[in-house]
Design a protein around this motif. Structure first.
Motif, PDB file in Angstrom:
ATOM      1  N   UNK A 116      16.122  12.835   7.288  1.00 43.22           N
ATOM      2  CA  UNK A 116      14.911  12.892   8.112  1.00 43.22           C
ATOM      3  C   UNK A 116      13.762  13.613   7.410  1.00 43.22           C
ATOM      4  N   UNK A 117      13.926  13.939   6.146  1.00 46.61           N
ATOM      5  CA  UNK A 117      12.886  14.690   5.427  1.00 46.61           C
ATOM      6  C   UNK A 117      11.616  13.838   5.344  1.00 46.61           C
ATOM      7  N   UNK A 118      10.582  14.279   6.025  1.00 47.68           N
ATOM      8  CA  UNK A 118       9.374  13.460   6.187  1.00 47.68           C
ATOM      9  C   UNK A 118       8.675  13.182   4.861  1.00 47.68           C
ATOM     10  N   UNK A 119       8.480  14.217   4.067  1.00 45.63           N
ATOM     11  CA  UNK A 119       7.758  14.038   2.806  1.00 45.63           C
ATOM     12  C   UNK A 119       8.542  13.155   1.833  1.00 45.63           C
ATOM     13  N   UNK A 120       9.857  13.386   1.762  1.00 46.98           N
ATOM     14  CA  UNK A 120      10.681  12.599   0.851  1.00 46.98           C
ATOM     15  C   UNK A 120      10.692  11.123   1.252  1.00 46.98           C
ATOM     16  N   UNK A 121      10.736  10.839   2.543  1.00 50.61           N
ATOM     17  CA  UNK A 121      10.687   9.443   2.998  1.00 50.61           C
ATOM     18  C   UNK A 121       9.370   8.784   2.614  1.00 50.61           C
ATOM     19  N   UNK A 122       8.284   9.530   2.771  1.00 43.93           N
ATOM     20  CA  UNK A 122       6.984   8.995   2.370  1.00 43.93           C
ATOM     21  C   UNK A 122       6.903   8.779   0.874  1.00 43.93           C
ATOM     22  N   UNK A 123       7.429   9.728   0.101  1.00 44.40           N
ATOM     23  CA  UNK A 123       7.404   9.606  -1.355  1.00 44.40           C
ATOM     24  C   UNK A 123       8.259   8.438  -1.831  1.00 44.40           C
ATOM     25  N   UNK A 124       9.402   8.251  -1.167  1.00 45.17           N
ATOM     26  CA  UNK A 124      10.290   7.144  -1.539  1.00 45.17           C
ATOM     27  C   UNK A 124       9.572   5.801  -1.417  1.00 45.17           C
ATOM     28  N   UNK A 125       8.884   5.626  -0.289  1.00 48.80           N
ATOM     29  CA  UNK A 125       8.133   4.373  -0.099  1.00 48.80           C
ATOM     30  C   UNK A 125       7.058   4.213  -1.165  1.00 48.80           C
ATOM     31  N   UNK A 126       6.397   5.310  -1.496  1.00 45.51           N
ATOM     32  CA  UNK A 126       5.336   5.237  -2.487  1.00 45.51           C
ATOM     33  C   UNK A 126       5.899   4.910  -3.871  1.00 45.51           C
ATOM     34  N   UNK A 127       7.014   5.574  -4.243  1.00 45.68           N
ATOM     35  CA  UNK A 127       7.626   5.310  -5.544  1.00 45.68           C
ATOM     36  C   UNK A 127       8.066   3.851  -5.654  1.00 45.68           C
ATOM     37  N   UNK A 128       8.692   3.355  -4.603  1.00 47.36           N
ATOM     38  CA  UNK A 128       9.158   1.969  -4.621  1.00 47.36           C
ATOM     39  C   UNK A 128       7.990   0.996  -4.708  1.00 47.36           C
ATOM     40  N   UNK A 129       6.895   1.357  -4.058  1.00 49.89           N
ATOM     41  CA  UNK A 129       5.697   0.512  -4.108  1.00 49.89           C
ATOM     42  C   UNK A 129       5.142   0.463  -5.533  1.00 49.89           C
ATOM     43  N   UNK A 130       5.061   1.613  -6.169  1.00 55.50           N
ATOM     44  CA  UNK A 130       4.552   1.686  -7.541  1.00 55.50           C
ATOM     45  C   UNK A 130       5.461   0.915  -8.493  1.00 55.50           C
ATOM     46  N   UNK A 131       6.776   1.082  -8.326  1.00 55.60           N
ATOM     47  CA  UNK A 131       7.713   0.408  -9.210  1.00 55.60           C
ATOM     48  C   UNK A 131       7.652  -1.112  -9.038  1.00 55.60           C
ATOM     49  N   UNK A 132       7.501  -1.563  -7.799  1.00 61.78           N
ATOM     50  CA  UNK A 132       7.381  -3.000  -7.542  1.00 61.78           C
ATOM     51  C   UNK A 132       6.103  -3.542  -8.161  1.00 61.78           C
ATOM     52  N   UNK A 133       5.049  -2.747  -8.064  1.00 64.24           N
ATOM     53  CA  UNK A 133       3.762  -3.159  -8.628  1.00 64.24           C
ATOM     54  C   UNK A 133       3.854  -3.267 -10.146  1.00 64.24           C
ATOM     55  N   UNK A 134       4.525  -2.298 -10.771  1.00 66.76           N
ATOM     56  CA  UNK A 134       4.678  -2.320 -12.219  1.00 66.76           C
ATOM     57  C   UNK A 134       5.596  -3.459 -12.659  1.00 66.76           C
ATOM     58  N   UNK A 135       6.607  -3.745 -11.818  1.00 68.34           N
ATOM     59  CA  UNK A 135       7.521  -4.834 -12.144  1.00 68.34           C
ATOM     60  C   UNK A 135       6.786  -6.165 -12.161  1.00 68.34           C
ATOM     61  N   UNK A 136       5.883  -6.342 -11.182  1.00 70.09           N
ATOM     62  CA  UNK A 136       5.077  -7.568 -11.148  1.00 70.09           C
ATOM     63  C   UNK A 136       4.174  -7.645 -12.365  1.00 70.09           C
ATOM     64  N   UNK A 137       3.623  -6.497 -12.744  1.00 73.27           N
ATOM     65  CA  UNK A 137       2.733  -6.469 -13.904  1.00 73.27           C
ATOM     66  C   UNK A 137       3.505  -6.782 -15.179  1.00 73.27           C
ATOM     67  N   UNK A 138       4.752  -6.329 -15.246  1.00 74.87           N
ATOM     68  CA  UNK A 138       5.569  -6.552 -16.439  1.00 74.87           C
ATOM     69  C   UNK A 138       5.906  -8.023 -16.630  1.00 74.87           C
ATOM     70  N   UNK A 139       5.978  -8.762 -15.512  1.00 75.22           N
ATOM     71  CA  UNK A 139       6.315 -10.184 -15.600  1.00 75.22           C
ATOM     72  C   UNK A 139       5.250 -10.968 -16.354  1.00 75.22           C
ATOM     73  N   UNK A 140       4.026 -10.463 -16.292  1.00 72.44           N
ATOM     74  CA  UNK A 140       2.934 -11.170 -16.958  1.00 72.44           C
ATOM     75  C   UNK A 140       2.794 -10.778 -18.425  1.00 72.44           C
ATOM     76  N   UNK A 141       3.606  -9.832 -18.855  1.00 68.99           N
ATOM     77  CA  UNK A 141       3.551  -9.415 -20.265  1.00 68.99           C
ATOM     78  C   UNK A 141       4.599 -10.158 -21.063  1.00 68.99           C
ATOM     79  N   UNK A 142       4.640  -9.935 -22.332  1.00 70.11           N
ATOM     80  CA  UNK A 142       5.593 -10.619 -23.220  1.00 70.11           C
ATOM     81  C   UNK A 142       7.005 -10.144 -22.949  1.00 70.11           C
ATOM     82  N   UNK A 143       8.011 -10.946 -23.355  1.00 68.97           N
ATOM     83  CA  UNK A 143       9.419 -10.643 -23.071  1.00 68.97           C
ATOM     84  C   UNK A 143       9.867  -9.336 -23.690  1.00 68.97           C
TER      85      UNK A 143
END
Length: 534
Positions: free
Chosen positions: A237-264
């Motif tokens: 139930x840790x409020x800050x950690x739950x918020x940070x988790x969502x933010x980290x996952x959002x950033x990682x998903x965003x970077x993953x999408x960006x990586x798809x457009x780069x070279x292998x």
């Protein structure tokens, strides 16, 4: 991004005052005696409370026996006129006396003593300063957190260790300074000690909270995410950690999408944030300076070493030293650094220290812009100034410097006495004023600092060397000796190779005194040359 900043903003603890701290060993030993006095007072209080409880206990045991007998035959018991009288007396008088005894405050003496002594206690600023001293030693002497936590330091006489609470506090001090590197190191140490089973009032959730943010700030998003998940396993139930988790996952998903457009060849790179660049160190020779402090400096070639000698010096046929010449040793060739052995006695050292102790205050440096004395973060010690006229010993020491150097001390600054406690240091600096500091010693009216004389008035268990980063020289403290060097060439130009530093004291404490000699009065004692670098 705004969301995350707001989320982690909750994590920020209340800021502590920025210290610029230093406490001398003399003051620290006073605190030891203060604490001993308080412990004695506390034990007196405990004894008083124990005596009080013992009286209450005896009274309770006596009444327990009496009431046990009385309750078996109440009518028969009170039928005895003496028992009836004593019952009235107990309930009317003795229970009131017991009440007064129970309510009696035995802590008055202890609280009064504590209140008096509290004015001498260190404050938050001092505590932060002590923590920073530990971090400074950790970096300078390449010490890992486990070594410091277990107290495995060279030359220690009294073993000590850090608890989880201590490690957590060090991490928090680093955190408030936005020093996430040290925050990570000390929070990880706290976590290790908790994992090893150490009992603590600090829980893993609190440690992981700071640790995950410190790791994130250093650019390691994968590790920050892992630590956040570990925190949520302990406290879902840790409020800050739950918020940070969502933010980290959002950033990682965003970077993953960006990586798809780069070279292998780039798609399998570790997911990281762009690392915050390490702040530019205001000390360009930091690495060399710290290596010299650890005794890892440049070694002089055998050819140069052969030119270094030990000799007896009579101060150019000075009558005081003809029959008892001073012992000289060459420490370095360029710049020429000379050590004088057995040049100040233990008795003289104690007198100088006794004179200085009541006056010790935060050491200052000359502000190149104003020419006035001011404190600085790179000089962490306490010092006092002694005049020759106030004590014959100081006057005699001044004359000894004049006799051995051949320089006039009448235009020199007063004898400065400095005490460096644990972590005390003076980072690389010049004693003389450079061309861009024309007003540095204007108020003195005696010209630039032509030379430096430095007495070592104590041995140091570990650390505390005087080092010259430009040339790789390290001069180690030895009680009763002094070192001397010229800051200026005979032409009056500054010798930049004399840039030097006082390394942090790792274990023990360091007492020194120095004399800065100035140009005025030396015109015939050290004539100018036409060559700029001679």
């Amino acid at each position: 991004m705004i969301q995350y900043i707001l989320i982690v903003g909750i994590l920020l603890p209340q800021s502590l005052a920025h210290p610029g701290f230093f406490t001398s060993i003399g003051q620290m030993t006073d605190l030891i005696h203060t604490e001993k006095d308080l412990v004695t007072s506390l034990k007196d209080y405990i004894k008083a409370e124990e005596d009080k409880l013992e009286q209450i206990k005896k009274w309770a045991e006596k009444l327990d026996r009496l009431t046990s007998t009385a309750t078996k035959d109440p009518e028969g018991f009170v039928g005895h006129p003496v028992n009836a009288f004593k019952l009235m007396k107990r309930l009317n008088t003795e229970w009131s006396e017991l009440e007064n005894l129970v309510l009696k405050d035995m802590s008055d003496g202890f609280i009064s003593n504590l209140t008096i002594q509290r004015q001498y206690f260190p404050n938050d600023e001092d505590q932060v300063g002590a923590a920073k001293a530990l971090l400074r030693l950790q970096d300078t002497y390449n010490l890992d957190t486990d070594t410091i936590s277990k107290g495995n330091l060279p030359g220690v006489k009294h073993q000590s260790y850090l608890t989880v609470e201590d490690c957590f506090e060090l991490g928090k001090v680093a955190y408030t300074e936005a020093d996430y590197y040290h925050t990570e190191l000390w929070m990880e140490q706290a976590l290790r000690q908790l994992d090893e089973g150490e009992v603590s009032t600090i829980d893993k959730v609190s440690v992981l909270d700071y640790l995950s943010y410190a790791v994130y700030q250093q650019g390691d998003l994968d590790k920050a995410l892992l630590l956040t998940k570990k925190l949520l396993e302990l406290d879902p139930e840790h409020q800050r950690a739950n918020g940070n988790l969502k933010y980290f996952e959002y950033i990682m998903a965003k970077e993953k999408d960006a990586n798809k457009s780069t070279s292998d060849d780039q798609s399998d790179q570790k997911t990281t944030l762009k690392k915050k660049g390490a702040p530019v160190d205001y000390l360009p020779e930091r690495q060399k300076y710290e290596m010299l402090c650890r005794g890892e400096g440049i070694k002089m070639t055998p050819r140069r070493q052969k030119k270094l000698f030990c000799r007896y010096h009579d101060g150019n046929r000075n009558p005081k030293f003809i029959l008892a010449p001073a012992k000289q040793e060459d420490e370095w060739d360029k710049p020429r650094i000379i050590r004088f052995h057995d040049i100040i006695s233990d008795a003289e050292i104690e007198i100088v220290k006794d004179l200085a102790k009541p006056r010790l205050s935060r050491a200052t440096v000359h502000d190149p812009e104003t020419g006035k004395l001011t404190t600085a973060q790179y000089r962490v010690s306490k010092s006092a100034w002694l005049s020759g006229y106030e004590n014959p010993v100081v006057s005699r020491i001044n004359m000894r410097i004049q006799d051995l150097t051949g320089l006039d001390v009448s235009t020199a600054e007063e004898l400065q006495v400095a005490n460096y406690g644990v972590g005390g240091q003076y980072e690389p600096h010049f004693d003389f004023a450079r061309k861009d500091e024309p007003d540095a010693f204007k108020e003195l009216g005696t010209g630039n600092r032509i030379a430096t004389w430095l007495f070592y008035m104590s041995d140091v268990s570990a650390g505390g060397a005087t080092v010259f980063p430009e040339v790789g020289a390290s001069v180690w403290p030895k009680k009763g000796t002094a070192v001397f060097w010229y800051n200026l060439f005979a032409s009056g130009e500054g010798d930049y190779s004399t840039r030097h530093a006082a390394c942090p004291v790792l274990v023990g404490n360091k007492w020194v005194s120095n004399k800065w000699l100035h140009e005025r009065g030396q015109e015939f004692r050290r004539p100018c040359t036409l060559s700029e670098l001679e």
